[in-house]
Design a protein around this motif. Sequence first.
Motif, PDB file in Angstrom:
ATOM      1  N   LEU A 350       0.825  -1.204   0.000  1.00 40.15           N
ATOM      2  CA  LEU A 350       0.000   0.000   0.000  1.00 40.15           C
ATOM      3  C   LEU A 350       0.862   1.257   0.000  1.00 40.15           C
ATOM      4  O   LEU A 350       2.040   1.214   0.383  1.00 40.15           O
ATOM      5  N   PRO A 351       0.306   2.404  -0.375  1.00 39.90           N
ATOM      6  CA  PRO A 351       1.036   3.671  -0.231  1.00 39.90           C
ATOM      7  C   PRO A 351       1.375   3.925   1.237  1.00 39.90           C
ATOM      8  O   PRO A 351       0.675   3.464   2.139  1.00 39.90           O
ATOM      9  N   THR A 352       2.424   4.662   1.471  1.00 41.56           N
ATOM     10  CA  THR A 352       2.868   4.954   2.829  1.00 41.56           C
ATOM     11  C   THR A 352       1.840   5.810   3.566  1.00 41.56           C
ATOM     12  O   THR A 352       1.316   6.784   3.018  1.00 41.56           O
ATOM     13  N   TYR A 353       1.556   5.430   4.803  1.00 36.54           N
ATOM     14  CA  TYR A 353       0.688   6.239   5.665  1.00 36.54           C
ATOM     15  C   TYR A 353       1.501   7.436   6.156  1.00 36.54           C
ATOM     16  O   TYR A 353       2.551   7.278   6.782  1.00 36.54           O
ATOM     17  N   LEU A 354       1.026   8.630   5.863  1.00 37.43           N
ATOM     18  CA  LEU A 354       1.794   9.843   6.152  1.00 37.43           C
ATOM     19  C   LEU A 354       1.420  10.416   7.515  1.00 37.43           C
ATOM     20  O   LEU A 354       0.240  10.558   7.847  1.00 37.43           O
ATOM     21  N   SER A 355       2.441  10.766   8.300  1.00 35.46           N
ATOM     22  CA  SER A 355       2.233  11.312   9.644  1.00 35.46           C
ATOM     23  C   SER A 355       3.505  12.022  10.096  1.00 35.46           C
ATOM     24  O   SER A 355       4.598  11.469  10.007  1.00 35.46           O
ATOM     25  N   ARG A 356       3.364  13.258  10.581  1.00 33.49           N
ATOM     26  CA  ARG A 356       4.503  14.042  11.083  1.00 33.49           C
ATOM     27  C   ARG A 356       5.642  14.065  10.045  1.00 33.49           C
ATOM     28  O   ARG A 356       6.772  13.709  10.340  1.00 33.49           O
ATOM     29  N   GLU A 357       5.343  14.519   8.829  1.00 34.76           N
ATOM     30  CA  GLU A 357       6.295  14.431   7.732  1.00 34.76           C
ATOM     31  C   GLU A 357       7.090  15.715   7.512  1.00 34.76           C
ATOM     32  O   GLU A 357       6.664  16.809   7.893  1.00 34.76           O
ATOM     33  N   ASP A 358       8.239  15.560   6.877  1.00 33.87           N
ATOM     34  CA  ASP A 358       9.040  16.674   6.398  1.00 33.87           C
ATOM     35  C   ASP A 358       8.510  17.046   5.008  1.00 33.87           C
ATOM     36  O   ASP A 358       8.624  16.262   4.068  1.00 33.87           O
ATOM     37  N   PRO A 359       7.919  18.237   4.854  1.00 35.86           N
ATOM     38  CA  PRO A 359       7.314  18.597   3.567  1.00 35.86           C
ATOM     39  C   PRO A 359       8.321  18.710   2.425  1.00 35.86           C
ATOM     40  O   PRO A 359       7.936  18.685   1.250  1.00 35.86           O
TER      41      PRO A 359
END
Length: 420
Positions: A350-359
């Motif tokens: 699956l696509p990566t679940y995004l959380s607290r990311e570096d934009p």
Amino acid sequence: MHIYFSGIGGVAIGPLAEIARDAGHTVSGSDLSESLMTKQLRDRGIDIVIGQDGSQIAEVHKNQPIDWLVYTAALPGDHPEIAFAQENGIRTSKRDELLAHIIREKNLKLIAVSGTHGKTTTTGLLVWAFEQLGLPVSYSVGTTLSFGPSGKFDEKSEYFVYECDEFDRNMLHFEPYLSLITSLDHDHFDTYPTADDYRHAFVKFLEQSNYNLLWEKDFRYLQADPAADLEAYDELMNLSHLKLAGDHVRHNAYLVERALGRLLPETHHDRIIEAINSFPGTARRFEKLADNLYSDYGHHPVEIAATLQLAREISKHIVLVYQPHQNIRQHEVRDQYTTCMRLAEEIYWLPTYLSREDPDLEILTPKQLTERLVNRENVHYAELSDKLWKAIKKHQSDRKLVLAMGAGSIDSWLRQQLGE
């Protein structure tokens, strides 16, 4: 004292809210959405508001003044609830400060379970064994449990069992009576940029503990001889007396066996083994959701390999549905996606679940993450969709074990499909 928890549905914050309530404090809190943890807390009578724009905490404070705000490390420093607390003279801290306060206040001996992988299962197993042996225990576990709340304070207990994680250097705020180190493997690159940073933190943690139990391979990993009292065990020893599935689970169970033997010398050893072997497991750690369908929180290549090994003890045919967690972590572990999934005959990525990311960081695609996988010909790129659910149902009906892994939305999606 009225304690307000910001991010109360988190797997670390939620249990602490239960402990604070058991210890006699008034507890309330907020989160952005409902979860298994918020449901558990509501069932215990804890008031929770959904939303964190600042108006919710203001209303709670108006009705009953808040004395202490505890917030998750995921919150930015300018978060509206933190800003409100600071503007209104409310004490603020992360969870470790409150927990250390309660442990001191109640004069408890801390048993800390730390390490890179296996902390939750090991902590849950230790709590289960205490209860099966009829001994009162206070504890905090980073998941929901089938046999009790995630966090509990028992006024009759002598010990506090704590899943003492290394994220944000949480573990270094404690001086345990006894520590169990489940495994060591460089992780949390945002907190520990280099492997040496990680090793040095654990050396310090061992030195802060009164006594430590760990494996020889992890002692070697430290590349130092800590000034600490410890026992290190040969990881190749015979563990056939432990009947739990999974090589890594049996190794964690052995640490629990040795810990209980040390803490409870008057308890017959056979009773300890019986208690360990009856362990029902914890939520999100190879948790059975339906026939041939399991959910697991693991999202690191080492955890994936270990959980697949466990699954192979149950079935010869394993289908893995994997949701990577956090793009920033995928940049850190992408080179480790090589042989960790070799025991899966089919993989739905699956696509990566995004959380607290570096934009500013490139979001790695499923194809980029799987390019080094030795069995990449077995990979299907998928989404959380009706199509995926139909594929899962087909594998179940073909009596293949479907293992869904990830720390993001995959577990709640599965439960929705099952009507939970």
